[in-house]
Scaffold this motif. Structure first.
Motif, PDB file in Angstrom:
ATOM      1  N   LEU A 123       0.806  -1.219   0.000  1.00 13.15           N
ATOM      2  CA  LEU A 123       0.000   0.000   0.000  1.00 13.15           C
ATOM      3  C   LEU A 123       0.838   1.268   0.000  1.00 13.15           C
ATOM      4  O   LEU A 123       0.309   2.362  -0.211  1.00 13.15           O
ATOM      5  N   ALA A 124       2.152   1.155   0.218  1.00 13.76           N
ATOM      6  CA  ALA A 124       3.026   2.326   0.312  1.00 13.76           C
ATOM      7  C   ALA A 124       2.980   3.185  -0.948  1.00 13.76           C
ATOM      8  O   ALA A 124       3.019   4.414  -0.865  1.00 13.76           O
ATOM      9  N   GLY A 125       2.874   2.592  -2.097  1.00 12.17           N
ATOM     10  CA  GLY A 125       2.861   3.360  -3.350  1.00 12.17           C
ATOM     11  C   GLY A 125       1.468   3.627  -3.879  1.00 12.17           C
ATOM     12  O   GLY A 125       1.320   4.225  -4.948  1.00 12.17           O
ATOM     13  N   ALA A 126       0.432   3.216  -3.164  1.00 10.10           N
ATOM     14  CA  ALA A 126      -0.939   3.390  -3.641  1.00 10.10           C
ATOM     15  C   ALA A 126      -1.371   4.840  -3.509  1.00 10.10           C
ATOM     16  O   ALA A 126      -1.046   5.506  -2.523  1.00 10.10           O
ATOM     17  N   PRO A 127      -2.125   5.364  -4.485  1.00  7.46           N
ATOM     18  CA  PRO A 127      -2.605   6.745  -4.374  1.00  7.46           C
ATOM     19  C   PRO A 127      -3.602   6.919  -3.223  1.00  7.46           C
ATOM     20  O   PRO A 127      -3.684   7.983  -2.638  1.00  7.46           O
ATOM     21  N   ALA A 128      -4.362   5.861  -2.900  1.00  2.00           N
ATOM     22  CA  ALA A 128      -5.326   5.943  -1.799  1.00  2.00           C
ATOM     23  C   ALA A 128      -5.476   4.561  -1.185  1.00  2.00           C
ATOM     24  O   ALA A 128      -5.454   3.546  -1.883  1.00  2.00           O
ATOM     25  N   ALA A 129      -5.627   4.538   0.145  1.00  2.00           N
ATOM     26  CA  ALA A 129      -5.797   3.271   0.849  1.00  2.00           C
ATOM     27  C   ALA A 129      -6.780   3.490   1.998  1.00  2.00           C
ATOM     28  O   ALA A 129      -6.927   4.598   2.518  1.00  2.00           O
ATOM     29  N   ASP A 130      -7.474   2.418   2.363  1.00  2.00           N
ATOM     30  CA  ASP A 130      -8.388   2.435   3.503  1.00  2.00           C
ATOM     31  C   ASP A 130      -8.045   1.217   4.346  1.00  2.00           C
ATOM     32  O   ASP A 130      -8.389   0.087   3.972  1.00  2.00           O
ATOM     33  N   GLY A 131      -7.344   1.436   5.427  1.00  7.19           N
ATOM     34  CA  GLY A 131      -6.901   0.316   6.239  1.00  7.19           C
ATOM     35  C   GLY A 131      -5.874  -0.481   5.472  1.00  7.19           C
ATOM     36  O   GLY A 131      -4.853   0.040   5.038  1.00  7.19           O
ATOM     37  N   ASP A 132      -6.178  -1.775   5.225  1.00  6.81           N
ATOM     38  CA  ASP A 132      -5.250  -2.609   4.472  1.00  6.81           C
ATOM     39  C   ASP A 132      -5.767  -2.929   3.075  1.00  6.81           C
ATOM     40  O   ASP A 132      -5.442  -3.951   2.492  1.00  6.81           O
ATOM     41  N   LYS A 133      -6.585  -2.016   2.525  1.00  6.91           N
ATOM     42  CA  LYS A 133      -7.167  -2.220   1.184  1.00  6.91           C
ATOM     43  C   LYS A 133      -6.850  -1.027   0.282  1.00  6.91           C
ATOM     44  O   LYS A 133      -6.726   0.098   0.741  1.00  6.91           O
ATOM     45  N   PHE A 134      -6.733  -1.293  -1.021  1.00  9.84           N
ATOM     46  CA  PHE A 134      -6.576  -0.234  -2.004  1.00  9.84           C
ATOM     47  C   PHE A 134      -7.930   0.448  -2.198  1.00  9.84           C
ATOM     48  O   PHE A 134      -8.971  -0.218  -2.194  1.00  9.84           O
ATOM     49  N   VAL A 135      -7.936   1.754  -2.421  1.00  9.27           N
ATOM     50  CA  VAL A 135      -9.155   2.482  -2.761  1.00  9.27           C
ATOM     51  C   VAL A 135      -9.038   2.833  -4.238  1.00  9.27           C
ATOM     52  O   VAL A 135      -8.054   3.448  -4.668  1.00  9.27           O
ATOM     53  N   VAL A 136     -10.050   2.434  -5.003  1.00 10.27           N
ATOM     54  CA  VAL A 136     -10.042   2.686  -6.442  1.00 10.27           C
ATOM     55  C   VAL A 136     -11.297   3.462  -6.827  1.00 10.27           C
ATOM     56  O   VAL A 136     -12.307   3.415  -6.120  1.00 10.27           O
ATOM     57  N   PRO A 137     -11.267   4.184  -7.956  1.00  7.48           N
ATOM     58  CA  PRO A 137     -12.457   4.940  -8.357  1.00  7.48           C
ATOM     59  C   PRO A 137     -13.609   4.000  -8.692  1.00  7.48           C
ATOM     60  O   PRO A 137     -13.419   2.894  -9.229  1.00  7.48           O
ATOM     61  N   GLN A 138     -14.804   4.467  -8.401  1.00 11.39           N
ATOM     62  CA  GLN A 138     -16.008   3.700  -8.717  1.00 11.39           C
ATOM     63  C   GLN A 138     -16.230   3.753 -10.230  1.00 11.39           C
ATOM     64  O   GLN A 138     -16.147   4.829 -10.834  1.00 11.39           O
ATOM     65  N   ILE A 139     -16.514   2.613 -10.855  1.00  4.75           N
ATOM     66  CA  ILE A 139     -16.671   2.604 -12.312  1.00  4.75           C
ATOM     67  C   ILE A 139     -18.062   2.211 -12.765  1.00  4.75           C
ATOM     68  O   ILE A 139     -18.429   2.448 -13.896  1.00  4.75           O
TER      69      ILE A 139
END
Length: 101
Positions: free
Chosen positions: A81-97
């Motif tokens: 998650l260190a390089g992720a643009p957004a994270a919530d706890g231990d999960k990646f946050v991605v745009p809703q599609i």
């Protein structure tokens, strides 16, 4: 290829009609020639294929090359998650599609 096995423009037109494909006379003529060329090539291959020639899919024998399945080092959740643009706890946050909640 004998006259009997040749495909006619009328047969191609009939098949195009069954498939509901509109074709011009030029397209019918071109496709008829292409199909007859394919038939001629298949007939040539059939002449060469004999019982003493084994059927093959490749000119040289193939074998699977497998490596051992060995567990190696893996990233921790924090490292991933260190390089992720957004994270919530231990999960990646991605745009809703899909536009759903």
């Amino acid at each position: 290829m004998s006259e009997k096995s040749a495909i006619t423009s009328a047969e191609v037109a009939h098949l195009a009609d069954l498939a509901r494909i509109a074709m011009s006379e030029e397209e019918l003529s071109s496709l008829t020639g292409d199909l007859n060329t394919i038939l001629a090539n298949v007939a040539r291959v059939s002449e060469v294929a004999t019982e003493d020639v084994p059927a093959t899919s490749h000119p040289i024998p193939l074998s699977n090359v497998m490596r051992e399945d060995v567990v190696g080092e893996t990233l921790t959740a924090a490292e991933a998650l260190a390089g992720a643009p957004a994270a919530d706890g231990d999960k990646f946050v991605v745009p809703q599609i899909l536009g759903e909640d």
